[in-house]
Design a protein around this motif. Sequence first.
Motif, PDB file in Angstrom:
ATOM      1  N   ASP A   8     -21.054  16.064  -0.592  1.00 32.72           N
ATOM      2  CA  ASP A   8     -20.609  17.158   0.264  1.00 32.72           C
ATOM      3  C   ASP A   8     -21.477  17.204   1.530  1.00 32.72           C
ATOM      4  OD1 ASP A   8     -18.935  19.396   0.732  1.00 32.72           O
ATOM      5  OD2 ASP A   8     -20.636  20.700   0.272  1.00 32.72           O
ATOM      6  N   ARG A  49     -14.634  10.998  -3.811  1.00 33.93           N
ATOM      7  CA  ARG A  49     -13.197  11.245  -3.960  1.00 33.93           C
ATOM      8  C   ARG A  49     -12.906  12.739  -4.007  1.00 33.93           C
ATOM      9  NH1 ARG A  49     -12.684   6.461  -6.836  1.00 33.93           N
ATOM     10  NH2 ARG A  49     -13.456   7.440  -8.731  1.00 33.93           N
ATOM     11  N   ALA A  52     -13.661  14.345  -0.486  1.00 32.07           N
ATOM     12  CA  ALA A  52     -12.805  13.823   0.591  1.00 32.07           C
ATOM     13  C   ALA A  52     -11.346  14.225   0.398  1.00 32.07           C
ATOM     14  CB  ALA A  52     -12.911  12.299   0.655  1.00 32.07           C
ATOM     15  N   HIS A  53     -11.018  14.632  -0.814  1.00 26.09           N
ATOM     16  CA  HIS A  53      -9.641  14.978  -1.132  1.00 26.09           C
ATOM     17  C   HIS A  53      -9.112  16.064  -0.196  1.00 26.09           C
ATOM     18  CE1 HIS A  53      -6.068  15.345  -3.586  1.00 26.09           C
ATOM     19  NE2 HIS A  53      -6.211  16.655  -3.550  1.00 26.09           N
ATOM     20  N   GLY A  54      -7.991  15.782   0.430  1.00 30.12           N
ATOM     21  CA  GLY A  54      -7.373  16.772   1.315  1.00 30.12           C
ATOM     22  C   GLY A  54      -8.018  16.871   2.687  1.00 30.12           C
ATOM     23  N   THR A  55      -8.998  15.994   2.974  1.00 33.94           N
ATOM     24  CA  THR A  55      -9.626  16.008   4.293  1.00 33.94           C
ATOM     25  C   THR A  55      -9.209  14.744   5.044  1.00 33.94           C
ATOM     26  OG1 THR A  55     -11.608  14.723   3.775  1.00 33.94           O
ATOM     27  CG2 THR A  55     -11.687  17.064   3.234  1.00 33.94           C
ATOM     28  N   GLU A  56      -9.657  14.639   6.288  1.00 36.40           N
ATOM     29  CA  GLU A  56      -9.336  13.442   7.077  1.00 36.40           C
ATOM     30  C   GLU A  56     -10.032  12.191   6.520  1.00 36.40           C
ATOM     31  OE1 GLU A  56     -11.270  16.055   7.913  1.00 36.40           O
ATOM     32  OE2 GLU A  56     -12.362  15.662   9.787  1.00 36.40           O
ATOM     33  N   PHE A  57     -10.953  12.390   5.595  1.00 30.88           N
ATOM     34  CA  PHE A  57     -11.682  11.241   5.038  1.00 30.88           C
ATOM     35  C   PHE A  57     -11.056  10.690   3.765  1.00 30.88           C
ATOM     36  CE2 PHE A  57     -14.797  13.961   7.216  1.00 30.88           C
ATOM     37  CZ  PHE A  57     -15.035  13.115   8.282  1.00 30.88           C
ATOM     38  N   GLU A  58     -10.005  11.343   3.315  1.00 30.05           N
ATOM     39  CA  GLU A  58      -9.328  10.849   2.124  1.00 30.05           C
ATOM     40  C   GLU A  58      -8.783   9.455   2.439  1.00 30.05           C
ATOM     41  OE1 GLU A  58      -6.433  13.558   0.601  1.00 30.05           O
ATOM     42  OE2 GLU A  58      -6.118  12.374  -1.213  1.00 30.05           O
ATOM     43  N   GLY A  59      -9.033   8.508   1.565  1.00 29.28           N
ATOM     44  CA  GLY A  59      -8.549   7.147   1.796  1.00 29.28           C
ATOM     45  C   GLY A  59      -9.573   6.241   2.455  1.00 29.28           C
ATOM     46  N   GLU A  61     -12.933   4.104   2.700  1.00 26.02           N
ATOM     47  CA  GLU A  61     -13.625   3.353   1.665  1.00 26.02           C
ATOM     48  C   GLU A  61     -15.104   3.742   1.655  1.00 26.02           C
ATOM     49  OE1 GLU A  61     -15.190  -1.121   0.704  1.00 26.02           O
ATOM     50  OE2 GLU A  61     -13.873  -0.833   2.421  1.00 26.02           O
TER      51      GLU A  61
END
Length: 113
Positions: A8, A49, A52-59, A61
């Motif tokens: 976080d 994971r 980052a879920h639901g943020t611009e960083f989801e996906g 690496e």
Amino acid sequence: MHELGLMDAMLRVVKRVCEEERLERVERIVLEVGELSGVEIPYLYDGFRAVAHGTEFEGAELAVETVPGVLHCIDCDIDFPLKDQELFCPECFGKNLSIKSGRDMTLKSIEGN
Ligand SMILES: [Zn+2]
């Protein structure tokens, strides 16, 4: 879970860097994790994971590079690598040790555009 809090905090730093560097999409985040940091790397991936879920960083690496632990014997004044989690000096077998490197977790690089 300690790693969740770390990720976080890490993501907040990434966000600030993205604003400064005007990155719109982050593809890869590289962390350096010291062997003596006490961080459980598998939990870092899970923590990443989750935060980052639901943020611009989801996906994006997440890559983790480990930094070897190096200890210092205060009595012999020598440095030696951490091996098999054995926390004693190879010369005097003493435990009057300090940590020379491998204690930290740092953000190494952010790749994106
Ligand atoms: Zn020693």
